[in-house]
Design an enzyme around this catalytic site. Sequence first.
Site, mmCIF file in Angstrom:
data_model
loop_
_atom_site.group_PDB
_atom_site.id
_atom_site.type_symbol
_atom_site.label_atom_id
_atom_site.label_comp_id
_atom_site.label_asym_id
_atom_site.label_seq_id
_atom_site.Cartn_x
_atom_site.Cartn_y
_atom_site.Cartn_z
ATOM 1 N N GLU A 208 3.747 0.512 -3.586
ATOM 2 C CA GLU A 208 3.760 1.912 -3.562
ATOM 3 C C GLU A 208 4.524 2.348 -2.308
ATOM 4 O OE1 GLU A 208 0.281 3.945 -4.722
ATOM 5 O OE2 GLU A 208 0.398 3.166 -6.767
ATOM 6 N N GLU A 333 -0.113 -1.362 -12.277
ATOM 7 C CA GLU A 333 -1.359 -0.482 -12.065
ATOM 8 C C GLU A 333 -1.138 0.517 -13.458
ATOM 9 O OE1 GLU A 333 -2.558 1.415 -8.460
ATOM 10 O OE2 GLU A 333 -1.749 -0.403 -7.165
#
Length: 537
Positions: A208, A333
């Site tokens: 991320e 995720e």
Amino acid sequence: MTPNSRRSFLKQTAIAGTALATNRWIGGLGFAQAGSGPARVYVDPAQKIAPLDRKVFGSFIEHLGRSVYGGIYEPGSRLADENGFRKDVLEEIRQMGVPVIRYPGGNFVSGYNWLDGVGPKDKRPVVLDKAWNTLEPNQFGTNEFLQWCRMVGAEPLMGLNLGTGTPEMAAALVEYCNQEKGTKWSELRRLHGIEKAHNVKWWCLGNEMDGPWQIGHMPAREYGLKARDCANQMRMVDPSLQLIACGSSGPGMATYLEWDREVLEECYDMVDGISLHCYYRNDAQETGAAGDTSKFLSFNLQMEDQIDEIAGVCEYVRARKRSRKRLWLSFDEWNVWYRQRGGDGHRQFAPHLLEEVYNLEDALLVGGFVNSLLRKADRVRVACLAQLVNVIAPITTNQNGFFRQTIYYPYRWALQCARGDVLDLAVESPTYNVRGASPVSYIDASATQDKQTGALTLFILNRDLEKPRDVELVWRDTPPQKVAFSQVLTGPDLKAFNSFENPTKVAPQPFEAPKLGPRTALQLPPRSYTVMGFWCD
């Protein structure tokens, strides 16, 4: 061109690129019909989407809360083995058959020095994890995780620190794990008592990095160049690696799609896949002040939109670069997560963080996600339910044992039953309206067939919250000879949940096997997710 215009253009390009790249009829979503008549699911074994890569049903363990300490690792517990691994949790995950597990993060990895977690345990430092503001004792690290993976039968998906970390140290970890002997880092591993190389194949290049919350957050092109350098150095150590670049951390990001394009323009030829993340919620932020379960249960279709959009960006960059290589996607995720959002561990060791309690409606949506990942098997090669134990997880532990949360069951069905080729079903279903979206089909279905065994498995979500839905299975080939199994997850209370006091309040029930024929009639309970196995010639 304004930022909003650029995003709109990229989104349209993504959708068009995906349509051109796939060039097939989208049967998994099928076609809708108004009204309240019966639904039909057309099953033709000759119509296939792709062979199923079982890594789409992977999971995730992060140094966060009680995921590691008190979850899979608890030395001194009466339930632990000589390595400190929780035997009850280890055996449960082994029986589940989780194919791949991502580790060690997550936000944690962007400040993690892997050297802190190897070598003699009495020499390992206690450090402050700045991602979650917790104390990390480093008693469980790379070698412990890889040993644990072998014991549960899972392949590791190793995350690398591209926040505070360097490409040099990423390549050093590959050498530590994969070089047999004779070099600085391989000899360090051998000094630590691990003579044979681990041979880790799958690696995530950071986590991320588009997120302002991320340690070491940087602009897309800077990250793309760093990922390229990292991949280049890693492949010099081991050319066989499969490398995943950081994509956007969610569709809500202001840089969504632009980030992915800019990153891939810098490193496309050096990576094999790109990551996607998304968490889904049934609260004022997403569905309305009181929550809207009918809308919530359609969010797996948003997952499919995101997959199509990122795949379209990949095709755009591929075309611009005149590349023959086709990237795959890693949705590493995904889950329902919105109740337990506080991530401050107050500098404690293994605090209770993000321990979401899942209810029936959450489990139904997870079933929808299973269906969506199956339908996108032609592009998604890896996916990880986040996470596996205690932290937004299907398994919750205490000092005496564990219980299975509601979302465990559709996930377990996917692990146990989905095999072979994913079939391209045509689904004809009545629809309902949701605010701010296109009409949604009540019936959502996917299927796999294993030609070697003759086993065909059908997964069906009924989004109707009030009444049963009649469904007709129309077999385009010879009908199955036998129903091997049939179960359903349902109940009168969408908010019902499991606990240590009542661990099976929400659990699968037998579903009456239908009478088989060219047209097989079913009646699915309201608010239900059903799995059925058939034996075919």
